[in-house]
Motif scaffolding. Structure first.
Motif, PDB file in Angstrom:
ATOM      1  N   LEU A 153       1.130  -1.303  -0.242  1.00 39.41           N
ATOM      2  CA  LEU A 153      -0.216  -0.183   0.107  1.00 39.41           C
ATOM      3  C   LEU A 153       1.048   1.299   0.384  1.00 39.41           C
ATOM      4  N   GLY A 154       2.595   1.437  -0.087  1.00 41.28           N
ATOM      5  CA  GLY A 154       2.967   2.441  -0.347  1.00 41.28           C
ATOM      6  C   GLY A 154       3.168   2.814   1.285  1.00 41.28           C
ATOM      7  N   VAL A 155       3.231   2.296   2.027  1.00 37.73           N
ATOM      8  CA  VAL A 155       3.808   2.608   3.235  1.00 37.73           C
ATOM      9  C   VAL A 155       4.936   3.106   4.086  1.00 37.73           C
ATOM     10  N   CYS A 156       5.985   1.940   3.089  1.00 40.37           N
ATOM     11  CA  CYS A 156       7.370   3.331   3.035  1.00 40.37           C
ATOM     12  C   CYS A 156       8.215   3.380   2.476  1.00 40.37           C
ATOM     13  N   ASP A 157       7.249   4.375   1.335  1.00 39.14           N
ATOM     14  CA  ASP A 157       7.753   4.773   0.625  1.00 39.14           C
ATOM     15  C   ASP A 157       8.807   5.992   0.820  1.00 39.14           C
ATOM     16  N   GLY A 158       8.319   6.817   2.124  1.00 33.32           N
ATOM     17  CA  GLY A 158       9.274   8.295   2.575  1.00 33.32           C
ATOM     18  C   GLY A 158      10.302   7.325   3.405  1.00 33.32           C
ATOM     19  N   MET A 159      10.580   6.262   3.473  1.00 32.16           N
ATOM     20  CA  MET A 159      11.273   5.751   4.553  1.00 32.16           C
ATOM     21  C   MET A 159      12.906   5.977   3.726  1.00 32.16           C
ATOM     22  N   LYS A 160      13.348   5.068   4.729  1.00 36.49           N
ATOM     23  CA  LYS A 160      15.041   6.013   4.621  1.00 36.49           C
ATOM     24  C   LYS A 160      15.436   4.665   2.759  1.00 36.49           C
ATOM     25  N   GLN A 161      15.255   3.536   3.962  1.00 35.85           N
ATOM     26  CA  GLN A 161      14.988   1.842   2.385  1.00 35.85           C
ATOM     27  C   GLN A 161      13.521   2.266   1.507  1.00 35.85           C
ATOM     28  N   GLY A 162      13.024   2.227   1.903  1.00 36.32           N
ATOM     29  CA  GLY A 162      11.515   2.467   0.729  1.00 36.32           C
ATOM     30  C   GLY A 162      11.908   2.110  -0.320  1.00 36.32           C
ATOM     31  N   GLN A 163      12.992   2.639  -1.026  1.00 39.46           N
ATOM     32  CA  GLN A 163      12.962   2.695  -2.838  1.00 39.46           C
ATOM     33  C   GLN A 163      13.107   0.784  -2.704  1.00 39.46           C
ATOM     34  N   ARG A 164      14.261   0.783  -2.138  1.00 41.53           N
ATOM     35  CA  ARG A 164      14.412  -0.885  -1.827  1.00 41.53           C
ATOM     36  C   ARG A 164      13.508  -1.715  -1.416  1.00 41.53           C
ATOM     37  N   PHE A 165      13.131  -1.388  -0.421  1.00 36.65           N
ATOM     38  CA  PHE A 165      11.720  -2.687  -0.324  1.00 36.65           C
ATOM     39  C   PHE A 165      10.645  -2.319  -1.555  1.00 36.65           C
ATOM     40  N   ARG A 166      10.416  -1.408  -2.139  1.00 39.67           N
ATOM     41  CA  ARG A 166       9.780  -1.541  -3.145  1.00 39.67           C
ATOM     42  C   ARG A 166      10.123  -2.504  -4.471  1.00 39.67           C
ATOM     43  N   MET A 167      10.767  -1.890  -4.298  1.00 44.14           N
ATOM     44  CA  MET A 167      11.902  -3.084  -5.307  1.00 44.14           C
ATOM     45  C   MET A 167      11.614  -4.512  -5.143  1.00 44.14           C
ATOM     46  N   GLU A 168      12.485  -4.631  -4.231  1.00 44.97           N
ATOM     47  CA  GLU A 168      12.246  -5.992  -3.489  1.00 44.97           C
ATOM     48  C   GLU A 168      10.424  -6.708  -3.497  1.00 44.97           C
ATOM     49  N   TRP A 169       9.698  -6.015  -2.872  1.00 43.63           N
ATOM     50  CA  TRP A 169       8.871  -6.057  -3.161  1.00 43.63           C
ATOM     51  C   TRP A 169       8.007  -6.361  -4.054  1.00 43.63           C
ATOM     52  N   GLN A 170       8.417  -5.485  -5.218  1.00 42.32           N
ATOM     53  CA  GLN A 170       8.188  -5.844  -7.850  1.00 42.32           C
ATOM     54  C   GLN A 170       8.267  -7.304  -7.388  1.00 42.32           C
ATOM     55  N   ARG A 171       9.653  -7.732  -6.795  1.00 46.02           N
ATOM     56  CA  ARG A 171      10.349  -8.930  -7.677  1.00 46.02           C
ATOM     57  C   ARG A 171       9.660 -10.255  -7.184  1.00 46.02           C
ATOM     58  N   GLY A 172       9.231  -9.147  -5.453  1.00 48.41           N
ATOM     59  CA  GLY A 172       8.617 -10.974  -4.688  1.00 48.41           C
ATOM     60  C   GLY A 172       6.719 -11.244  -6.260  1.00 48.41           C
ATOM     61  N   TRP A 173       6.816 -10.061  -6.145  1.00 49.54           N
ATOM     62  CA  TRP A 173       4.899  -9.772  -6.332  1.00 49.54           C
ATOM     63  C   TRP A 173       5.152 -10.378  -8.158  1.00 49.54           C
ATOM     64  N   ASN A 174       6.152  -9.853  -8.979  1.00 47.69           N
ATOM     65  CA  ASN A 174       6.572 -10.679  -9.622  1.00 47.69           C
ATOM     66  C   ASN A 174       6.234 -12.048  -9.797  1.00 47.69           C
ATOM     67  N   ALA A 175       7.056 -12.800  -8.931  1.00 47.44           N
ATOM     68  CA  ALA A 175       7.305 -13.897  -8.876  1.00 47.44           C
ATOM     69  C   ALA A 175       5.767 -14.761  -8.954  1.00 47.44           C
ATOM     70  N   TYR A 176       5.202 -14.343  -7.567  1.00 48.77           N
ATOM     71  CA  TYR A 176       3.756 -14.588  -7.506  1.00 48.77           C
ATOM     72  C   TYR A 176       3.131 -14.386  -8.517  1.00 48.77           C
ATOM     73  N   GLN A 177       3.085 -13.314  -8.908  1.00 47.61           N
ATOM     74  CA  GLN A 177       1.951 -13.564 -10.772  1.00 47.61           C
ATOM     75  C   GLN A 177       2.633 -14.526 -11.578  1.00 47.61           C
ATOM     76  N   SER A 178       3.362 -14.739 -11.750  1.00 47.23           N
ATOM     77  CA  SER A 178       3.468 -15.868 -12.145  1.00 47.23           C
ATOM     78  C   SER A 178       3.835 -17.171 -12.013  1.00 47.23           C
ATOM     79  N   SER A 179       3.387 -17.416 -10.813  1.00 49.87           N
ATOM     80  CA  SER A 179       3.409 -18.728 -10.587  1.00 49.87           C
ATOM     81  C   SER A 179       1.746 -19.045  -9.824  1.00 49.87           C
ATOM     82  N   ALA A 180       0.996 -18.380 -10.322  1.00 53.81           N
ATOM     83  CA  ALA A 180      -0.868 -17.872 -10.390  1.00 53.81           C
ATOM     84  C   ALA A 180      -0.982 -18.568 -11.901  1.00 53.81           C
ATOM     85  N   MET A 181      -0.470 -18.011 -12.437  1.00 48.04           N
ATOM     86  CA  MET A 181      -0.570 -18.610 -14.316  1.00 48.04           C
ATOM     87  C   MET A 181      -0.777 -20.023 -14.326  1.00 48.04           C
TER      88      MET A 181
END
Length: 114
Positions: free
Chosen positions: A86-114
């Motif tokens: 939900l974007g709650v980490c975006d303003g934090m020091k590690q926010g960008q890294r968090f989003r990138m790692e989450w996105q990588r996991g989300w992409n893997a989740y999406q491809s396994s769901a297909m």
């Protein structure tokens, strides 16, 4: 039999109503749980018009929970589990890294769901 059902309903409803009030320790815990789950903070109206000290307890707990949640070392697992971010980490020091790692996991989740 009708009186038993009525009594059961009254007891059940009284338990629900008593669960709405919370001590300051409870508000801290509720805030922590909301943050640790990556939820956006609850609004004043969602919190049921709590007083200022209870709001402070909620906010302090929420901030602690967000620090726990926003650990980029766990972001991949959060995305891989299919949990929305939900974007709650975006303003934090590690926010960008968090989003990138989450996105990588989300992409893997999406491809396994297909």
């Amino acid at each position: 039999m009708k009186s038993f059902i009525f009594l059961f309903v009254v007891v059940l409803l009284s338990g629900c109503v008593s669960g709405l009030g919370a001590s300051s320790d409870d508000w801290h815990q509720i805030g922590y749980q909301d943050g640790a789950r990556g939820f956006n903070p609850r609004s004043y109206s969602q919190l049921g018009h709590i007083n200022a000290s209870e709001q402070t307890e909620y906010d302090e707990g929420y901030n602690e929970g967000i620090k726990y949640y926003c650990n980029p070392d766990y972001a991949y697992q959060i995305g891989l589990s299919g949990q929305d971010y939900l974007g709650v980490c975006d303003g934090m020091k590690q926010g960008q890294r968090f989003r990138m790692e989450w996105q990588r996991g989300w992409n893997a989740y999406q491809s396994s769901a297909m």
